[in-house]
Design a protein around this motif. Structure first.
Motif, PDB file in Angstrom:
ATOM      1  N   ASP A  14     -18.037   2.451 -11.766  1.00 61.32           N
ATOM      2  CA  ASP A  14     -16.983   1.517 -12.137  1.00 61.32           C
ATOM      3  C   ASP A  14     -17.002   1.202 -13.632  1.00 61.32           C
ATOM      4  O   ASP A  14     -18.039   1.323 -14.296  1.00 61.32           O
ATOM      5  CB  ASP A  14     -17.145   0.198 -11.380  1.00 61.32           C
ATOM      6  N   THR A 211     -14.714  -1.141  -7.638  1.00 62.40           N
ATOM      7  CA  THR A 211     -13.916  -2.321  -7.959  1.00 62.40           C
ATOM      8  C   THR A 211     -12.539  -1.893  -8.454  1.00 62.40           C
ATOM      9  O   THR A 211     -12.262  -0.711  -8.664  1.00 62.40           O
ATOM     10  CB  THR A 211     -14.620  -3.155  -9.040  1.00 62.40           C
ATOM     11  N   ALA A 235     -20.045  -5.283 -11.723  1.00 58.50           N
ATOM     12  CA  ALA A 235     -18.599  -5.402 -11.545  1.00 58.50           C
ATOM     13  C   ALA A 235     -17.989  -6.320 -12.600  1.00 58.50           C
ATOM     14  O   ALA A 235     -18.615  -7.293 -13.041  1.00 58.50           O
ATOM     15  CB  ALA A 235     -18.289  -5.938 -10.150  1.00 58.50           C
ATOM     16  N   ARG A 246     -17.982  -8.874  -5.550  1.00 57.26           N
ATOM     17  CA  ARG A 246     -18.660  -7.781  -4.863  1.00 57.26           C
ATOM     18  C   ARG A 246     -20.041  -8.180  -4.348  1.00 57.26           C
ATOM     19  O   ARG A 246     -20.357  -7.966  -3.181  1.00 57.26           O
ATOM     20  CB  ARG A 246     -18.780  -6.562  -5.779  1.00 57.26           C
TER      21      ARG A 246
END
Length: 422
Positions: A14, A211, A235, A246
Motif C-alpha cells: 500500500d 487500503t 495504512a 485497518r
C-alpha cells in the motif's frame, strides 16, 4: 471472509508514510526477494519474502520444541576443587527471585520466556487462521501485540551473555555445556529466523486487504498533506482520524508527549547510571572472603587476566554504549528543541544507532544472572547480584523506552520549516 492472497511472483504494498521521516511513498510492486525503502531516508518499508505463510510456522514450531528441550536437561555445569554444581535454564531466574531480586527475575522472565513465547504463539495462531474464520478484533489485537513486543525479545543477547560467562569462568573451574544449552542455541537461531521471515506490512495487507488507493505527492510529507501514517500497519488515514481503520491502533501525526517524555526518561536514566557504576554489580564470596565488583572493576579484572576481547565487549556494552546512547538522545532532543534542522539524515543515522545498540547493554545483567545461578557452592564460592545490577537494568530499559518515545520525524519537520522560511 479474509481476502485470498496466495504467494505470487509480485506483491504491491500500500501507499504509506515513512515512519522515520514522514515522506509519502506511493504503492510499490515488489518481486520475491525485493525490498521497498524510503527514497529520502532509506528506511525499509516492506519486503516481499518467499513463503511468508509457511516459513514462520515451520520456524515457530521448531523453536517451541527447542525451547522445551532447553528446560529439560542441564544448561551448564561448574566444578572446582572436586566440588560441582549444575544449573538449568530456569535457575537463572529462580535464583534471582530466591535472593530477593524480584525486578531482575521479572525482567529475565519477560525478555527470555514470556514475550518470546507470546510472539511465537501469536504469529503461529495468526498465520494458521489466516484463511479461516477468526474474530477481526482478535486478529487486530494479536497483530498489534506482535509489533510492540518485538524490540523486547532478548534471547540473542542472553546467549552472548552465556558465552561471556563461559570465558570468565574457564580460568578458575571446569565448565561444561549441557544439552539444554545447545537446545537454547537452536531456539535462539530459529526465533531470529522466524522474526526475519515475516514482513509486517505484508501481514496486515494479507489479513485485511489493501487500503484505499490515493493520489500522493511523492515529495511531500504526510502531515503537510493532511494525512497520518499508522506506525503499526502502515495504512494512511485522513488527519484527525482517531484510530487506524485497518489495525485499530491510535493514530497521531506525531508521538504524544513530544520531547517532554523523552527528556524525563533520559533524566531518570542519568540518575540511575550513577549508582549503576558506583555500587557493586556482583558480589563474590570465596572461602568466606567477600569481594564486591563494580562494572569497571570487572572489566579491569578481565583485562588483567588476559581476556582482552571479553573485557572490551563488557566495557563497550556496559559502559560506553549506555553513556553514548544517553548523550546522543540528549543531544538530539536539544537540537530539535532549539530548531537546528541541518543535516537531518546524519541525525537520523545517529538515532538509528541508539535504537539498535540499546538492548545489547543487557549483556552484563544476564552475565550476573548466569553466574549467580551457576556458582552456588556454599562452602567454597557463591556469587550474588549486587545493587548495581538493578540500577543498570533500569538504565538499559529506560533508555530503550526513551529511544522509542523520541519521534524522528521531528528532525525532518525542522528541515521543512527552514525551507518554508526561505
Amino acid at each position: 471472509m479474509h481476502p485470498v492472497l496466495h504467494q505470487h511472483p509480485t506483491y504491491t504494498h500500500d501507499a504509506t508514510a515513512c515512519e522515520e521521516c514522514d515522506l509519502l511513498v506511493p504503492a510499490t510492486t515488489l518481486a520475491v526477494g525485493e525490498t521497498s525503502s524510503c527514497p529520502r531516508c532509506g528506511h525499509t518499508l516492506s519486503r516481499h519474502l518467499p513463503q511468508q505463510e509457511r516459513r514462520p510456522l515451520a520456524y515457530g514450531f521448531a523453536a517451541l520444541i527447542m525451547f522445551a528441550l532447553s528446560n529439560v536437561f542441564t544448561f551448564m555445569s561448574f566444578s572446582s576443587h572436586g566440588v560441582g554444581q549444575e544449573m538449568t535454564f530456569l535457575q537463572c531466574i529462580t535464583t534471582l527471585v530466591e535472593q530477593g531480586y524480584l525486578f531482575l527475575g521479572a525482567v529475565l522472565s519477560l525478555t527470555l520466556i514470556g514475550l518470546p513465547l507470546v510472539y511465537v504463539g501469536s504469529i503461529m495462531l495468526v498465520l494458521w487462521r489466516i484463511d479461516k474464520e477468526m474474530h477481526s478484533r482478535a486478529l487486530r489485537s494479536l497483530g498489534r501485540l506482535l509489533c510492540r513486543i518485538r524490540p523486547w525479545l532478548m534471547v540473542d543477547v542472553f546467549l552472548i551473555g552465556v558465552l561471556i560467562s563461559l570465558v570468565k569462568l574457564m580460568g578458575m573451574a571446569d565448565i561444561k555445556m549441557g544439552l539444554s544449552f545447545w537446545a537454547f542455541v537452536g531456539y535462539t537461531v530459529l526465533l531470529i529466523k522466524m522474526m526475519s521471515s515475516l514482513d509486517r506490512m505484508w501481514l496486515w495487507q494479507r489479513l485485511f486487504g489493501p487500503t484505499e488507493s490515493r493520489e500522493l505527492d511523492p515529495e511531500a510529507g504526510a502531515m503537510a498533506s493532511e494525512l497520518v501514517g499508522c506506525h503499526i500497519c502502515g495504512a494512511l488515514s485522513e488527519a484527525g482520524t482517531d484510530r487506524c481503520p485497518r489495525c485499530g491502533d491510535h493514530l497521531h501525526a506525531r508521538k504524544p508527549g513530544g520531547l517532554n517524555r523523552t527528556w524525563a526518561l533520559l533524566i531518570t536514566s542519568v540518575i540511575l547510571y550513577i549508582p549503576a557504576n558506583l555500587y557493586p554489580i556482583m558480589d563474590t564470596v570465596f572461602l568466606g572472603d567477600d569481594s564486591p565488583s563494580t562494572i569497571l572493576g570487572g572489566v579491569v579484572l578481565l583485562w588483567a587476566l588476559g581476556s582482552y576481547p571479553i573485557a572490551a565487549v563488557i566495557f563497550f556494552a556496559s559502559v560506553v554504549i549506555p553513556l553514548v546512547k544517553i548523550l546522543a538522545l540528549l543531544w538530539l532532543c536539544y537540537v530539535v528543541q532549539r530548531g537546528q534542522g541541518a543535516s537531518p539524515l546524519r541525525k537520523l543515522k545517529l538515532y538509528r544507532m541508539t535504537e539498535f545498540v540499546g538492548r545489547w547493554s543487557m549483556i552484563d545483567v544476564f552475565v550476573v544472572a548466569i553466574l549467580a545461578g551457576l556458582i552456588r557452592l556454599d562452602n567454597l564460592m557463591t556469587i550474588y547480584p549486587g545493587p548495581a545490577a538493578v540500577a543498570f537494568a533500569g538504565v538499559v530499559l529506560i533508555t530503550m523506552v526513551a529511544a522509542m518515545s523520541f519521534d524522528s520525524r521531528l528532525i525532518w519537520d525542522l528541515q521543512q520549516g527552514e525551507r518554508e522560511r526561505e
